[in-house]
Motif scaffolding. Structure first.
Motif, PDB file in Angstrom:
ATOM      1  N   SER A 190       1.477   4.257  -2.951  1.00  0.00           N
ATOM      2  CA  SER A 190       0.940   5.608  -2.725  1.00  0.00           C
ATOM      3  C   SER A 190       2.016   6.654  -2.473  1.00  0.00           C
ATOM      4  CB  SER A 190      -0.040   5.590  -1.547  1.00  0.00           C
ATOM      5  OG  SER A 190       0.617   5.163  -0.360  1.00  0.00           O
ATOM      6  N   HIS A 191       3.132   6.280  -1.781  1.00  0.00           N
ATOM      7  CA  HIS A 191       4.118   7.289  -1.393  1.00  0.00           C
ATOM      8  C   HIS A 191       5.566   6.866  -1.636  1.00  0.00           C
ATOM      9  CE1 HIS A 191       0.511   8.428   0.925  1.00  0.00           C
ATOM     10  NE2 HIS A 191       0.973   9.656   0.846  1.00  0.00           N
ATOM     11  N   GLU A 199       0.831  -1.214   0.000  1.00  0.00           N
ATOM     12  CA  GLU A 199       0.000   0.000   0.000  1.00  0.00           C
ATOM     13  C   GLU A 199       0.860   1.258   0.000  1.00  0.00           C
ATOM     14  OE1 GLU A 199      -1.898   2.853   3.259  1.00  0.00           O
ATOM     15  OE2 GLU A 199      -1.815   0.741   3.800  1.00  0.00           O
TER      16      GLU A 199
END
Length: 656
Positions: free
Chosen positions: A154-155, A150
């Motif tokens: 996302s980052h 995840e």
């Protein structure tokens, strides 16, 4: 309806008195409790780009129809990545102790869903859940993969994960142990006893056993609670003050757990803790407990001197009787709640986040009943708020010794007062200097997240009885002054003098407390003599102020404020305050443990939760007061006084 004296007082109120009273209550105490306004902060604008601090899968959906479910709370610490701008923002925010540690993420993960994200559906077998249930290392590996998948997407960041705890169906199938069964049996016996006593009381039965049974009659205890025709003592306004401050305590305690909840919007809470005036409100919360210590000291002094007037004999029997009477009032209800905390309380917390509200009464209940829990096992407390009762009881014993010394040797009175005043200032300052502490409790989000269990200031300065002795001593001095003024009919001059003193106190409090706004920006190398003196003065001013406040309202009989404090509703609430205080822990943590998560920190939710806590605390406290506190204290005090008879046979010769 108010009494005629009360109503006349309300008609002749002094606007100055009212302004002083409400300025003191609202500005010094109520604002810290309800302070919830969100303030803008440019530093917070970057947070929308950062990973969410809290993210939870739906627990009910995970459990529904899945007897092999496992739901785990995972803490993921972000690995440093100097090439990432997002990591630099995370580091900047985390460096501020007023913020959440943004490099520590919390994830609530349904293991079954996690496995479906890691493996194709056709490769996922049911037996894997059973294997993972017994293999912690493999389970952590899969959960780490889910978190990193995840965060990487996302980052572009990676984490090191650890499992805080997991829930499975086994947590919901535990049977009632012997202790649980004993508590349930005691509750059933108590209900039957109250029922029998109520029926016999309504029928007007007169039996040789009624002295044991009649105190448990519900109508009898309700009438006793609501009977405010006669004062409980010479200072009825103290019950009103006790009730108001108890309300503030519950408001504060019921809002603080929001800090430890998984939040959708932690930035809103951070904007509050970063506001310029937050240190002032934090100081108000920190020193609020000094009110109850000062109140205890004044009540002790006034009660002691009043009893001496009626029976001027102070010996071992007199002191032992006062001690036993106090224990008779405190212990039964306290022990009942502790027994509940050690047994059924854990069954009310069956949500993923409930483990953060752990209670240790099943292990350390004895520290509370021995009233040493403010020194022993502070990091694993039974009824966290109960530390105050331990400190108050210790100071009661010391206060009794001081009052006895003064009565036996009147010439030592001035010397004793000088010593206790010196101790009140010197001990806090000495501890701050030697232990290299801050001047007052400085807010840190990390300490708040661990309920202050790892905060030196809390363990070494906030809870110890010897540190809080000053507030208790100032209350005792106020009690002695009240008795002296009353005996010598100096009410009018005392009223004028105290009005001026109170205004001076408010001014000093304003400047001392207001200085906290600048204190964080002043570099101080510890140990610091300045912090020692300032911290000692700040703590003392609250204790002194409460003593002045008690005296001020004690001699202001013709004002609306005093009439308000003596209102029957507040006096009833004051009588319930002890039971409410000891049940609030269970009420607050039960409500928070069963909230949906992540939750949103907002004014509406804050009002909703505090309203629920107030209602349930008052309801539970009233039941405890009527069914346990009053009847048990009545029976025990009769036994102590040697007045407990059964027919022609005395159960007890005088115990004392």
């Amino acid at each position: 309806m108010c009494s005629s004296e009360t109503c006349r007082g309300m008609k002749r109120f002094s606007s100055a008195d009212t302004v002083v009273f409400w300025w003191y209550i609202c500005c010094c105490w109520l604002l810290p409790a309800v302070y919830g306004t969100n303030f803008a902060s440019s530093l917070m604008k970057m947070q929308w780009k950062l990973p969410k601090l809290f993210k939870y899968d739906d627990f009910d959906e995970c459990r529904k129809g899945n007897p092999r479910f496992q739901y785990c709370i995972v803490q993921a610490v972000i690995r440093p990545n100097e090439s990432s701008d997002i990591w630099h923002n995370i580091s900047l925010l985390s460096a501020n102790p007023l913020n959440f540690p943004h490099d520590h993420l919390e994830r609530g993960i349904c293991l079954h869903d996690c496995l479906r994200r890691v493996f194709p559906v056709e490769q996922l077998e049911i037996d894997q859940m059973e294997i993972l249930a017994s293999n912690d290392e493999l389970r952590l590996d899969y959960l780490s993969r889910c978190v990193n998948m995840e965060l990487e997407a996302s980052h572009q960041l990676q984490t090191s994960a650890s499992i805080l705890h997991c829930l499975s169906e086994e947590n919901f199938l535990s049977s009632f142990g012997l202790a649980d069964q004993c508590f349930l049996g005691m509750v059933i016996a108590l209900v039957l006893l109250v029922g029998v006593a109520t029926v016999r009381d309504c029928k007007g039965s007169d039996s040789k056993y009624d002295q044991l049974i009649q105190p448990f009659s519900l109508p009898h205890n309700i009438n006793k609670l609501l009977n405010t025709a006669k004062s409980d003592g010479s200072l009825p306004h103290l019950e009103g003050l006790r009730a108001l401050f108890m309300l503030v305590i519950i408001l504060v305690h019921s809002s603080l757990p929001f800090i430890r909840m998984p939040l959708n919007n932690p930035e809103d809470m951070e904007s509050q803790t970063n506001h310029l005036t937050f240190p002032i409100w934090n100081s108000g919360n920190t020193h609020m407990i000094t009110f109850f210590f000062a109140l205890g000291g004044m009540v002790l002094a006034v009660s002691f001197l009043s009893q001496i007037e009626r029976s001027p004999t102070v010996d071992f029997r007199f002191l032992l009787k006062k001690l036993l009477n106090r224990l008779a009032r405190l212990v039964p209800a306290y022990a009942f709640v502790i027994f509940y905390q050690a047994t059924l309380f854990k069954r009310t917390k069956q949500r993923p986040h409930a483990a953060r509200f752990n209670d240790y009464c099943s292990e350390y209940w004895w520290t509370n009943l021995l009233f040493i829990n403010n020194y022993v096992h502070l990091d694993e407390p039974c009824m966290k708020f109960g530390w105050y009762l331990g400190a108050d009881f210790q100071l009661f014993l010391i206060g009794m010794a001081i009052m006895t010394l003064i009565w036996k040797f009147p010439k030592t009175k001035k010397a004793c007062i000088g010593v206790v005043v010196f101790v009140s200032f010197w001990v806090p300052g000495y501890v701050i200097y030697v232990e290299k502490l801050d001047a007052t409790m400085m807010f840190s989000m990390r300490h708040a997240l661990t309920e202050l269990r790892e905060y030196d200031f809390f363990e070494k300065f906030y809870t110890p009885g010897h540190i809080n002795a000053g507030s208790y001593f100032f209350g005792m001095i106020a009690g002695n002054l009240y008795h002296h003024i009353s005996q010598n009919k100096l009410h009018s001059s005392a009223e004028l003098y105290l009005s001026k003193v109170l205004y001076v106190f408010l001014t000093v409090l304003f400047f001392l407390n207001g200085f906290l706004v600048m204190l964080p920006s002043i570099p101080q190398k510890k140990p610091s003599l300045f912090l020692s003196i300032y911290g000692s003065a700040l703590k003392a001013i609250f204790g002194i102020g409460h003593g002045i406040l008690f005296l001020y309202f004690g001699f202001k009989t013709n004002s609306m404020s005093v009439a308000f404090l003596q209102h029957p509703i507040l006096r009833v609430m004051g009588r319930l305050s002890y039971s409410i205080y000891i049940v609030q822990y269970a009420v607050i943590y039960t409500i928070y443990s069963n909230m949906s998560i992540p939750t949103t920190y907002s004014g509406f939710n804050l009002i909703f939760v505090t309203s629920a806590v107030l209602f349930m605390s008052f309801l539970s406290g009233a039941i405890l007061h009527l069914v346990v506190e009053v009847p048990c204290a009545t029976v025990l005090k009769k036994a102590i006084d040697g007045k407990l008879d059964i027919g022609s046979r005395k159960i007890s010769k005088k115990l004392l």
